[in-house]
Design a protein around this motif. Sequence first.
Motif, PDB file in Angstrom:
ATOM      1  N   VAL A   1       0.839  -1.197   0.000  1.00 38.01           N
ATOM      2  CA  VAL A   1       0.000   0.000   0.000  1.00 38.01           C
ATOM      3  C   VAL A   1       0.879   1.254   0.000  1.00 38.01           C
ATOM      4  O   VAL A   1       1.943   1.291   0.624  1.00 38.01           O
ATOM      5  CB  VAL A   1      -0.957   0.027   1.211  1.00 38.01           C
ATOM      6  CG1 VAL A   1      -2.086  -0.954   1.026  1.00 38.01           C
ATOM      7  CG2 VAL A   1      -0.218  -0.245   2.504  1.00 38.01           C
TER       8      VAL A   1
ATOM      9  N   VAL B   1       2.640   4.403   3.151  1.00 35.29           N
ATOM     10  CA  VAL B   1       2.984   3.724   4.403  1.00 35.29           C
ATOM     11  C   VAL B   1       4.476   3.413   4.400  1.00 35.29           C
ATOM     12  O   VAL B   1       5.006   2.896   3.417  1.00 35.29           O
ATOM     13  CB  VAL B   1       2.180   2.413   4.582  1.00 35.29           C
ATOM     14  CG1 VAL B   1       2.633   1.674   5.837  1.00 35.29           C
ATOM     15  CG2 VAL B   1       0.693   2.705   4.644  1.00 35.29           C
TER      16      VAL B   1
ATOM     17  N   ASP C   1      -7.236   5.730   2.349  1.00 36.91           N
ATOM     18  CA  ASP C   1      -6.665   5.655   3.693  1.00 36.91           C
ATOM     19  C   ASP C   1      -7.263   4.504   4.491  1.00 36.91           C
ATOM     20  O   ASP C   1      -6.617   3.974   5.403  1.00 36.91           O
ATOM     21  CB  ASP C   1      -6.884   6.974   4.436  1.00 36.91           C
ATOM     22  CG  ASP C   1      -5.974   7.114   5.646  1.00 36.91           C
ATOM     23  OD1 ASP C   1      -4.750   6.943   5.488  1.00 36.91           O
ATOM     24  OD2 ASP C   1      -6.487   7.371   6.749  1.00 36.91           O
TER      25      ASP C   1
ATOM     26  N   ARG D   1      -4.985   1.618   4.339  1.00 34.97           N
ATOM     27  CA  ARG D   1      -3.859   1.715   5.273  1.00 34.97           C
ATOM     28  C   ARG D   1      -4.293   1.307   6.680  1.00 34.97           C
ATOM     29  O   ARG D   1      -3.589   0.557   7.370  1.00 34.97           O
ATOM     30  CB  ARG D   1      -3.314   3.143   5.286  1.00 34.97           C
ATOM     31  CG  ARG D   1      -2.828   3.658   3.939  1.00 34.97           C
ATOM     32  CD  ARG D   1      -2.195   5.043   4.079  1.00 34.97           C
ATOM     33  NE  ARG D   1      -1.875   5.599   2.778  1.00 34.97           N
ATOM     34  CZ  ARG D   1      -2.569   6.564   2.170  1.00 34.97           C
ATOM     35  NH1 ARG D   1      -3.628   7.101   2.779  1.00 34.97           N
ATOM     36  NH2 ARG D   1      -2.212   7.004   0.980  1.00 34.97           N
TER      37      ARG D   1
ATOM     38  N   LEU E   1       0.218   2.861  12.650  1.00 37.30           N
ATOM     39  CA  LEU E   1      -0.871   2.110  12.022  1.00 37.30           C
ATOM     40  C   LEU E   1      -0.963   0.686  12.557  1.00 37.30           C
ATOM     41  O   LEU E   1      -2.053   0.164  12.757  1.00 37.30           O
ATOM     42  CB  LEU E   1      -0.674   2.076  10.503  1.00 37.30           C
ATOM     43  CG  LEU E   1      -0.808   3.409   9.773  1.00 37.30           C
ATOM     44  CD1 LEU E   1      -0.298   3.289   8.341  1.00 37.30           C
ATOM     45  CD2 LEU E   1      -2.258   3.890   9.779  1.00 37.30           C
TER      46      LEU E   1
ATOM     47  N   ARG F   1       2.354   6.099   8.946  1.00 36.52           N
ATOM     48  CA  ARG F   1       2.084   6.965   7.797  1.00 36.52           C
ATOM     49  C   ARG F   1       3.406   7.549   7.299  1.00 36.52           C
ATOM     50  O   ARG F   1       4.279   7.912   8.086  1.00 36.52           O
ATOM     51  CB  ARG F   1       1.119   8.076   8.195  1.00 36.52           C
ATOM     52  CG  ARG F   1      -0.243   7.552   8.619  1.00 36.52           C
ATOM     53  CD  ARG F   1      -1.216   8.691   8.894  1.00 36.52           C
ATOM     54  NE  ARG F   1      -2.467   8.166   9.413  1.00 36.52           N
ATOM     55  CZ  ARG F   1      -3.434   7.646   8.658  1.00 36.52           C
ATOM     56  NH1 ARG F   1      -3.277   7.610   7.336  1.00 36.52           N
ATOM     57  NH2 ARG F   1      -4.542   7.178   9.199  1.00 36.52           N
TER      58      ARG F   1
END
Length: 620
Positions: free
Chosen positions: A285, A288, A480, A483, A522, A540
């Motif tokens: 992704v 990230v 998002d 994520r 995350l 992030r």
Amino acid sequence: MSELFTLPENAMHASEIARRLEAGGELLDKYLGEEIYANTDSKYLEAQRRRLAQTAAMHAERVGDKPTYLLRAPGRLNAFLEYLDMCAGDHMSTTIDGDIPVAISIRDDDRLNVANANPLFPPDEVSISAEFQRFASAPWGKHADTLDDNWDNRSLIYPHRGRPQGNWINYVLSPYMRFKWEYPEIKLRGADMTFGQATAPFRAGTSSSSALVVLAFLTLYLANRSHLPQMNIQDVCRMLGEAEWYVGTHGGANDQTTILRNPVNSVLYNRHSRPTLESTPLPFVKGVHVVLANSLWEVNKTLGGNQSFNMRKGWMKMGDEIMTLIIEAAADARSKGLNRSEGWLSNLVIEKFGFTPGCRPTLLETHPEYWEKIEANYHKFGSLHEDILGIPNAAINEMVMLLPVKITPEEAGRILGKDKSTIERIYTRPKRKIGGYHLRTTARFFHRENIIGRRLERIFLEAEERTASGALSVDSPEYDNYRLAVGQMVDELQDALSFDFRVSIPQIDLLLTIARRGPGYLGGKLTGAGKGGCVSILVREDDSEAMCAYLDHEYYSRPERFEFYRQVLEDERRTFKPGTIEHESAEERLHILESALKSIPDQRKVVTFSRGACVIEPPA
């Protein structure tokens, strides 16, 4: 589909390799930045060029300016799944830009002349044939009644035969020993090997040991390619996974497969559940970063690390064998028409095996067609997913609950028809008198991992497809959500590692607890076999450097965070006499801890997903 294994053929003089790397240039930086390290920062690339050039120069100084290959193998990062390769499951991992370089030149004899820039790893010279003879000729008579004389069992009974436990040369020798076991008639040429400064953390859960094994195999191949049989890359990966058993760690082949095969900027989904190993590169992704942070609690396989690792392999192996016996018993009951009464399966498990299922297996008792699919598709705990078995995950949950939570060596011996000492030799002896083999939670662990792995694959592919088609912007709130979902699943994996498979430790839990309060967090989990080492923290992208600074302040700069570990090492140093491996190991780890705390920026870094092991071919 099988793919033949091959490597570039042309060697260069070590001085020429060093000259090209020192000269630099746009073409070289593009090659290293885009094709190898996935990092185009000029200062970063300058440091890589300098380090690689020093490796080639050190080799020339040590053995002469001979035709040379410069190799590098990266550390492996299990930012997602763990252990699935050990039970024929589908494993997901990647490779980091931290690596181990080695310059090698071919010899005419069968000797390996090995040196390392790191003073912790002393130089040595060994004969391949002499080491293999010592290993292969170890007496087998007293084991012949209970164990076949094969690579698996011999490496279990006689790991690193006649060599010091924990010696780093054992890893270098391991692919030679495994290859000779399969092809004893082939005479192997040796090599001069000069390992340069490594940037892959060692004893930290990034499989730097497997990187050594891969580099040693590449050396074997380059020195002997003219008289080796053709090998496809799947067979090479299998052989390398088994090669590492020589050192005493009986793992799977995922680390070696990922280190050998991973493309740059990819996550590799290695499908060990299939008849022929397939590796699928997946896009990660966007937006990230991964922060690799060392807990500083060292994974020491020289001492208790192997016992812990092999114990869990014992849980898998025994759990699979008992699950297979349950499947066979259920098939026998069905063939005799004994599956028509309510509670037939629960009663069967109680009467035949002596333990009580953890739930009423209603789906398995009332759906005979499920058993047909189980019999056809079950192959170790890695099969525990509806995509593989062909039955709903709810029914697989019931399968898991058929197993006992824990079983003692005596109980296992009664079921498997072996005495206690044989059970402890095959499946590893528990450390505690009240210890045993945790079968139900082990099966649950792999089922959970399989479910999460499939979800991660769908997210990676869906996110990439939607952004590539223009249907979704990476800056959108909807993207998002991808994520956030990935981070949540990584946290779930850490939960499974902690509570189902029991390989986390308080030091890792502390580091992750602190990280969860950090900027841009995350998700996070341990990486590697556990019981120490590194954690991978998903953050992030804009917050990755802030997370590093936060960890510096809240974890690494706080002496109280390491009081327990320091006390453990002090106790070991006091308990064991000077000169013993335990005393020396404690002193070494104390020194490593103190040195690490003086170089805090080296203990955490934002990693990129680099290319797997390769020959470095610097353009002119």
